[in-house]
Every structure is written in structure tokens, then in C-alpha cells.
Design a protein around this motif. Structure first.
Motif, mmCIF file in Angstrom:
data_model
loop_
_atom_site.group_PDB
_atom_site.id
_atom_site.type_symbol
_atom_site.label_atom_id
_atom_site.label_comp_id
_atom_site.label_asym_id
_atom_site.label_seq_id
_atom_site.Cartn_x
_atom_site.Cartn_y
_atom_site.Cartn_z
ATOM 1 N N VAL A 107 0.987 -1.175 -0.078
ATOM 2 C CA VAL A 107 -0.027 -0.028 0.069
ATOM 3 C C VAL A 107 0.830 1.345 -0.110
ATOM 4 N N ALA A 108 2.173 1.144 0.422
ATOM 5 C CA ALA A 108 3.025 2.272 0.309
ATOM 6 C C ALA A 108 3.272 2.743 -1.205
ATOM 7 N N ASP A 109 2.942 1.912 -2.033
ATOM 8 C CA ASP A 109 3.120 2.407 -3.598
ATOM 9 C C ASP A 109 2.091 3.183 -3.937
ATOM 10 N N PRO A 110 2.501 4.301 -4.313
ATOM 11 C CA PRO A 110 1.288 5.127 -4.852
ATOM 12 C C PRO A 110 0.444 4.400 -6.037
ATOM 13 N N LEU A 111 1.095 3.867 -7.038
ATOM 14 C CA LEU A 111 0.548 3.287 -8.015
ATOM 15 C C LEU A 111 -0.625 2.183 -7.578
ATOM 16 N N VAL A 112 -0.018 1.229 -6.525
ATOM 17 C CA VAL A 112 -1.114 0.488 -5.923
ATOM 18 C C VAL A 112 -2.112 1.146 -5.348
ATOM 19 N N ARG A 113 -1.927 2.142 -4.540
ATOM 20 C CA ARG A 113 -2.953 2.882 -3.899
ATOM 21 C C ARG A 113 -3.914 3.339 -4.780
ATOM 22 N N GLU A 114 -3.561 3.929 -6.036
ATOM 23 C CA GLU A 114 -4.424 4.556 -6.920
ATOM 24 C C GLU A 114 -5.264 3.402 -7.746
ATOM 25 N N ARG A 115 -4.867 2.042 -7.931
ATOM 26 C CA ARG A 115 -5.574 1.118 -8.331
ATOM 27 C C ARG A 115 -6.667 0.499 -7.331
ATOM 28 N N LEU A 116 -6.221 0.560 -5.870
ATOM 29 C CA LEU A 116 -7.173 0.102 -5.129
ATOM 30 C C LEU A 116 -8.325 1.399 -5.026
ATOM 31 N N VAL A 117 -8.076 2.542 -5.060
ATOM 32 C CA VAL A 117 -9.094 3.610 -5.119
ATOM 33 C C VAL A 117 -9.878 3.420 -6.342
ATOM 34 N N ARG A 118 -9.153 3.174 -7.469
ATOM 35 C CA ARG A 118 -10.112 3.028 -8.723
ATOM 36 C C ARG A 118 -10.948 2.063 -8.491
#
Length: 382
Positions: free
Chosen positions: A263-274
Motif C-alpha cells: 500500500v506504500a506504493d502510490p500506483l497500488v493505492r491509485e489502483r485500489l481507489v479506482r
């Protein structure tokens, strides 16, 4: 549009939640669970009152029941094919005798059904059905093969789309038949082992299987209309319960991302939010559709949305696990037997989401031809 539930709906929710909390037992076998649901009147709550043993409920209360069921962790249903697909079809196209014969056992959880549609050469292109039914006195003799038949190994009956007019093509000459599965030597069921290790899908071989004339729904040759009507029922209230299950899976992926540090990876966070935002959008769209907005192609759009969404979630589930996703469960140890965990099962099963229930290619063709008015796709050209 106002998507809020009424006070009456919330009273219904409290009753449903309390019953599920008291009776849902994960160790119950599926047939016993169906009978428990039937005894309490929870099967067929969307049907009209007609003495079938079901309780009545409004459309929003059906949504409430579907959501509470998904949240409760109750056993997986084995009677949903009869309740959600065949029963509405009989209510729309069946005779009074057919309704009286088949609806009460479905509502009681006593008779389970499977769907005899797909064939090796007729999956998403259902009009290519080759299974033949030949009139023989007071009934029909059925010969052919069906595939990807969910729960055929447990079912008592199968509704079969078969060709009753020799030489007919495409959607002409098809008939919708109700066929008993207990015909040794005439019906063979072979489980199909999936990537996940489970075998809920089956091949079904008919070798002179019998169906009675009075068990034809919609008349001989009227099978295409009945079959299409049934597929329309397939994408109703149950899609909202499906989305509750999706939300639970998304929650597990988020927890895994936190545990592994992904979850520290901003790209992973963006995918989770999407994924979260798209799931909310699908919910509003489903409620809008149930509320009476039945645009042409709406069911095809919905299938495209959730199929792709769920497949991407499976991929994300593996991404947040990292290299460990290909080794074993989170709590795997060398001394324990190797079993897939829930996230691995999610990934493997979701590979089929864009194929079953009407492939993405077929859904896009429907939208192109029936909604956008584009030229029809040439048949037989590869």
C-alpha cells in the motif's frame, strides 16, 4: 434518483439479518441449507403470491435480502438456478400446470436445477445449439452434449435448449424442455476440474434422454424466445448481491496490501481507489436499471463492466502479494498441505469472467449492432 431504503425496508432488513444470524451454518450441506431457506419462506421472495410457499417482498426488499445474504457468510446457494432463472421464466411463459408442478418444490428447496444451454460449439453464440430432441409419442428423445453446466452433478432437473426441427438454423426450430436428470444410461455427467481445483462445472451427455410433451415451455419451436427471456432474468437483483461479494473481496485485497506493505506504493493505492470507485459506480448503475431504466444493451454494458473489474481485482490481488503469490497461502509452511488461499482462487477464477455468461466480444457485438446500429458482423469469417 433516490436510492434510499424505506422504514419498511429496514424492518425487513432487521428480520432477514436476525434469521441469517441464527440459522446460517457453514457446515450444513447445500441441499439441507436449501430446505432450511425454503421452510422459512426465503426462496422465491420476488415471485408473486400464488400459493407456492414463498413470502412476498417488494423489489427493494429483494435487494435487502440479497445484500444481507451476501454479508452473512451463509453457505453458497445450489438452488439459485431454479429460483432465479427457471422460476421467473415459468411465471412468464409456463402453463398453470407447469407452475403448479415445479414452483412449489423450488420454493421448498426440494428440487435443484441446472441449465442446459452451452455446448462445445455453442457457448456465447447460443443460436448454434446442435443438441437434438426428436418427438417420440408422448415425449421427446434428446441426444447431444452440453458443457459448463453448473451444479449438474447435484441437480434433479435440467432445462435444455434443443433443436426439434431437423435442418433448422440459428434461432429457428429450438425448443425449451424440462428434463429429469435421474435417467441412468441416458444422461451422463462428467465433472470438469478447474484451475482452482474445484469441479462445479460439468459436461452433460444426453443419449436418448426422455422429456414429456407437457414439459415443453413456450411451445415447440418457441425455445429461442423463452431462452432469451431467461437470460434477461439472470442479470436482476442478484447482481447487487454479487457486488457485495466483490466488496468483500476488495476488502481482503486492501488488507493484504497493508500487511505486505504494498500500500506504500502510490500506483497500488491509485489502483485500489479506482477499484473502489468503479464498484460504487456499478452499484448505482444496477439500482438505476432495477428502478426501471432498461436501456437497450444495458445488460451487456453491465456484464462488460463487472467482468473486467473483477478480472483486474484478481490481478491486483497477486500484485499486492508480490512473489509470495506464486508460492502458497499467506500462512503456508513446508509441513502443511498446499492449498490455494482466497486471493489465489480469486485470481484464477476471475480469468474466466470475461468469457462465461456471454464473452466480452459477444457483448460488444450486441452493443454495436442493437444499440449503435452498426452493420452486422459477418458470420463464419475468421
Amino acid at each position: 434518483m433516490d436510492f434510499a431504503f424505506t422504514a419498511e425496508d429496514e424492518v425487513f432488513r432487521t428480520e432477514a439479518r436476525a434469521w441469517l444470524s441464527e440459522h446460517a451454518d457453514p457446515v450444513l450441506d447445500r441441499r439441507s441449507w436449501e430446505r432450511a431457506l425454503g421452510k422459512a419462506g426465503w426462496i422465491g421472495i420476488g415471485w408473486p403470491e400464488g400459493g407456492y410457499g414463498n413470502r412476498s417482498a417488494t423489489l427493494t426488499q429483494q435487494v435487502v435480502w440479497a445484500e444481507e445474504y451476501a454479508r452473512s457468510g451463509a453457505p453458497a446457494r445450489s438452488g439459485h438456478i431454479g429460483e432465479k432463472l427457471l422460476a421467473p421464466t415459468l411465471l412468464a411463459h409456463g402453463t398453470s400446470d407447469q407452475k403448479a408442478r415445479f414452483l412449489p418444490p423450488i420454493a421448498a428447496g426440494d428440487e435443484l436445477w441446472c441449465q442446459g444451454y452451452s455446448e462445445p460449439g455453442a457457448g456465447s453464440d447460443l443460436a448454434g445449439v446442435r443438441t437434438a430432441a426428436v418427438r417420440d409419442g408422448a415425449g421427446y428423445r434428446i441426444s447431444g452434449q452440453k458443457i459448463w453446466t453448473s451444479l449438474a452433478h447435484e441437480a434433479d432437473w435440467c432445462f435444455v435448449l434443443a433443436r426439434t426441427e431437423p435442418g433448422s438454423r440459428r434461432h429457428h426450430g429450438l425448443t425449451f424442455l424440462l428434463v429429469p436428470m435421474d435417467q441412468p444410461g441416458r444422461i451422463e455427467v462428467r465433472p470438469i476440474r478447474q484451475l482452482t481445483g474445484t469441479s462445479d462445472f460439468n459436461e452433460v451427455f444426453f443419449d436418448g434422454a426422455r422429456a414429456r410433451v407437457e414439459h415443453v415451455v413456450g411451445g415447440e419451436g418457441g425455445g429461442w424466445k423463452v431462452a432469451m427471456s431467461l437470460l434477461g432474468f439472470e442479470r436482476g437483483v442478484s447482481t447487487l448481491a454479487q457486488q457485495i461479494g466483490f466488496a468483500q473481496e476488495l476488502g481482503r485485497v486492501v488488507r493484504a496490501a497493508v500487511k505486505t506493505g504494498a500500500v506504500a506504493d502510490p500506483l497500488v493505492r491509485e489502483r485500489l481507489v479506482r477499484q473502489w470507485a468503479e464498484l460504487r459506480t456499478m452499484r448505482w448503475n444496477a439500482l438505476r436499471t432495477l428502478g426501471g431504466c432498461q436501456d437497450a444493451g444495458a445488460s451487456s454494458v453491465a456484464k462488460l463492466l463487472w467482468g473486467g473489474w473483477h478480472q483486474r481485482l484478481g490481478e491486483l490481488a497477486m500484485q499486492v502479494r508480490g512473489a509470495a503469490a506464486g508460492v502458497g497461502p499467506v500462512d503456508w509452511s513446508p509441513t502443511a498441505p498446499y492449498e490455494l488461499d482466497s486471493l489465489q482462487q480469486l485470481f484464477l477464477f476471475s480469468r474466466a469472467d470475461t468469457i462465461y455468461g456471454g464473452s466480452d466480444q459477444v457483448q460488444r457485438t450486441i452493443i454495436a449492432e442493437r444499440v449503435l446500429g452498426l452493420p452486422r458482423e459477418p458470420k463464419g469469417v475468421f
